[in-house]
Design a protein around this motif. Structure first.
Motif, PDB file in Angstrom:
ATOM      1  N   ILE B  35       0.840  -1.200   0.000  1.00 21.57           N
ATOM      2  CA  ILE B  35       0.000   0.000   0.000  1.00 21.57           C
ATOM      3  C   ILE B  35       0.876   1.251   0.000  1.00 21.57           C
ATOM      4  O   ILE B  35       0.616   2.205  -0.736  1.00 21.57           O
ATOM      5  CB  ILE B  35      -0.950  -0.030   1.212  1.00 21.57           C
ATOM      6  N   PHE B 314      -6.721  -1.157   6.030  1.00 24.83           N
ATOM      7  CA  PHE B 314      -6.309  -0.326   4.900  1.00 24.83           C
ATOM      8  C   PHE B 314      -6.317   1.143   5.299  1.00 24.83           C
ATOM      9  O   PHE B 314      -5.402   1.888   4.963  1.00 24.83           O
ATOM     10  CB  PHE B 314      -7.242  -0.564   3.715  1.00 24.83           C
ATOM     11  N   TRP B 318      -3.386   3.747   5.010  1.00 28.22           N
ATOM     12  CA  TRP B 318      -3.630   4.937   4.186  1.00 28.22           C
ATOM     13  C   TRP B 318      -3.255   6.184   4.974  1.00 28.22           C
ATOM     14  O   TRP B 318      -2.562   7.073   4.487  1.00 28.22           O
ATOM     15  CB  TRP B 318      -5.114   4.928   3.814  1.00 28.22           C
ATOM     16  N   ILE B 319      -3.712   6.270   6.229  1.00 26.08           N
ATOM     17  CA  ILE B 319      -3.384   7.402   7.087  1.00 26.08           C
ATOM     18  C   ILE B 319      -1.882   7.485   7.291  1.00 26.08           C
ATOM     19  O   ILE B 319      -1.283   8.551   7.202  1.00 26.08           O
ATOM     20  CB  ILE B 319      -4.085   7.257   8.462  1.00 26.08           C
ATOM     21  N   TRP B 321       0.607   6.682   5.471  1.00 26.14           N
ATOM     22  CA  TRP B 321       1.427   7.191   4.375  1.00 26.14           C
ATOM     23  C   TRP B 321       0.903   8.503   3.854  1.00 26.14           C
ATOM     24  O   TRP B 321       1.257   8.934   2.767  1.00 26.14           O
ATOM     25  CB  TRP B 321       1.536   6.139   3.276  1.00 26.14           C
ATOM     26  N   THR B 322      -0.005   9.147   4.615  1.00 24.40           N
ATOM     27  CA  THR B 322      -0.495  10.456   4.208  1.00 24.40           C
ATOM     28  C   THR B 322      -0.057  11.530   5.195  1.00 24.40           C
ATOM     29  O   THR B 322       0.464  12.560   4.799  1.00 24.40           O
ATOM     30  CB  THR B 322      -2.037  10.450   4.137  1.00 24.40           C
TER      31      THR B 322
END
Lengths: 191, 360
Positions: B35, B314, B318-319, B321-322
């Motif tokens: 991801i 997920f 997602w968080i 890598w943001t």
């Protein structure tokens, strides 16, 4: 003390409620990364997939043979003269009787060395060569080595192989059809 | 058919739950890398096995074959005990999560849950809060000031966010009136209705719980316990080989458990919309037996629960890598001056709504 009147007074605006709430900015960031999730990947799976070289790419040197498998190089030294980095050295020799199948002209290079640490891959040797013997291959990079002396490429590594399947046209490997055509041509000629 | 005592079935369930948590956590490490790569326009691991699926195995081999290192002057027993404790606490909390409804074969009926206890939620909370000891002991036993600082940071962070998490949870418990995760799940399913999930009743509580879950699992943006710039590495600076692996792995087990708890508490667990309609339709229109129709519903519900869990996992990645990491004072301010008051307000609102009979 004011030295110039170019100084700009920066005003820090108070944040709006949406900015202070912090969460909208987070969702904006999340949407950006999510867009990237579905984007085309920049990565190339290297050993299986090779990025194409630019058409003007100049790579590792090769000393070509002619259609009958004879070395084209006559050790005239023009490439070494043209070389701005002085990377090419050679020793010329005279062809003896019985070696007509090996060397095209009466003079040939006993040794021919390119120092890949000096070479700047400018391609001037290629342009200078009157016998179309030296080329910079269009699809081959000089590989990395551990020792300095391994970067001095002698004839053993520069001269093109005799076998048609391993030869190349302008540095790019022959296709099987081209190799077959060359093989037929060699078979028709008297030894 | 072989008659197995109920306990026998249950022990199989316990084994499956245990193995599943480990397997999912293992593949979380792979999923994280894939991801991360996708979010950064890369491809990610693809060398080991098809699509890199054997990557966790390769990682494990690497972890096991690395050099075992003990810092000089460190307490060796505690040094080993730290990662073990982190791993044990992470795994233990998965025991009470209900993964599915009733299954019945002949006379045997069993519930797809490791252990059914009345204090399920309390158990999860108690065990998860023990996880901080794993971090603290690891940092203390390393005999390294940076590790100790990292461990202290981790401890203060975990404790302050656990308060807000518990307060967010109280509102859910006020609605359900029980600590049993199984009962909380079953309460979220009413025949003919699908909007009985707690997320509808507790949107604010869910957001608080979600933020605290990030802090509890030490995930970005709350991954202050590990920090390369100020603390060299964090509480696991001195750790190497599989001991480090256990620390990192327990983080993924924690993510799995927290995702499962969130799915159960706020997203109806193994319930899915129109499940009872589907069962009755199978029974009346297709002549299925009630038991086998229920079994099908259970299996579908379990699949649904795992989809919810995977969606949460997920979301965690997602968080990660943001968002960038919080600064420490921001972290503390968010925990103490924003989340805890919000949670208290949430409790008051919930109490009022219950008092006036808007929600039950």
């Amino acid at each position: 003390m004011q030295l110039t009147n170019r100084a700009k007074k920066l005003e820090k605006k108070p944040m709006t409620l949406a900015e202070r709430a912090y969460l909208p900015a987070i969702f904006q960031g999340l949407s950006i990364t999510m867009r990237h999730f579905f984007m085309k990947k920049a990565t190339v799976r290297y050993p299986e997939e090779v990025r194409p070289f630019a058409p003007i790419f100049r790579g590792l040197h090769v000393l070509k043979r002619d259609e009958q498998g004879r070395e084209r190089c006559t050790a005239c030294g023009l490439c070494a003269v043209a070389c701005p980095a002085e990377a090419i050295t050679m020793v010329a020799g005279e062809r003896k009787k019985g070696e007509e199948g090996l060397y095209r002209e009466e003079k040939y290079a006993i040794s021919y060395e390119v120092n890949m640490l000096r070479c700047i891959f400018c391609g001037l040797c290629e342009e200078a060569c009157p016998k179309a013997a030296v080329y910079l291959q269009a699809d081959k990079i000089a590989p990395p080595r551990y020792e300095r002396d391994e970067f001095i490429y002698g004839k053993d590594r520069l001269v093109e192989p005799v076998s048609p399947d391993e030869r190349s046209v302008r540095g790019i490997q022959l296709t099987p059809e081209q190799a077959d055509a060359l093989r037929n041509k060699l078979a028709q000629q008297p030894a | 058919m072989i008659e197995l005592p109920a306990l026998g079935w249950q022990s199989i369930v316990i084994f499956v739950v245990f193995a599943l948590s480990l397997l999912i956590a293992t593949y979380c490490t792979y999923a994280e890398r894939v991801i991360a790569a996708f979010l950064q326009d890369r491809v990610g691991p693809d060398r080991a096995g098809p699509y890199g699926l054997a990557q966790p195995l390769a990682d494990a081999v690497k972890m096991f074959t690395k050099e075992e290192f003990f810092p000089g002057g460190a307490n060796k027993a505690l040094f080993i005990f730290g990662p073990c404790l982190a791993m044990i606490t992470a795994l233990m909390s998965s025991a009470v999560i209900p993964f599915g409804n009733n299954m019945s074969f002949g006379n045997n009926a069993f519930f797809l849950q490791g252990i059914e206890v009345n204090i399920g939620m309390l158990w999860v909370f108690g065990v998860v809060s023990l996880g901080v000891y794993g971090v603290m002991i690891g940092g203390w036993a390393s005999n390294n000031k940076f590790s100790l600082l990292g461990a202290v940071r981790a401890a203060s962070q975990n404790i302050s966010y656990e308060l807000a998490m518990g307060m967010a949870l109280i509102a859910v418990l006020m609605i359900s009136g029980t600590l049993s995760l199984r009962d909380i799940t079953l309460q979220q399913s009413v025949a003919g209705e699908w909007h009985f999930w707690n997320i509808v009743k507790q949107p604010l509580g869910f957001i608080i719980f979600l933020v605290c879950a990030f802090a509890e699992t030490n995930r970005t943006p709350f991954d202050l316990p590990e920090c390369e710039t100020e603390l060299v590495g964090g509480y696991h600076t001195e750790y190497s080989s599989m001991k480090l692996g256990l620390y990192l792995f327990s983080e993924y087990v924690n993510i799995f458990v927290v995702s499962a708890v969130m799915s159960v508490l706020y997203f109806g667990g193994f319930n899915f919309p129109f499940q009872y309609e589907l069962r009755d339709w199978l029974v009346s229109n297709h002549g299925w037996e009630l038991a086998s129709a229920q079994n099908l519903i259970t299996i579908l519900g379990t699949v649904g629960l795992f989809l919810k869990i995977f969606a949460f996992i997920f979301f965690f990645m997602w968080i990660r890598w943001t968002l960038p990491r919080f600064r420490y004072d921001q972290l503390m301010r968010l925990g103490w001056t924003i989340l805890i008051p919000l949670a208290v307000i949430n409790i008051l609102i919930t109490g009022g709504l219950i008092l006036f009979g808007v929600i039950n």
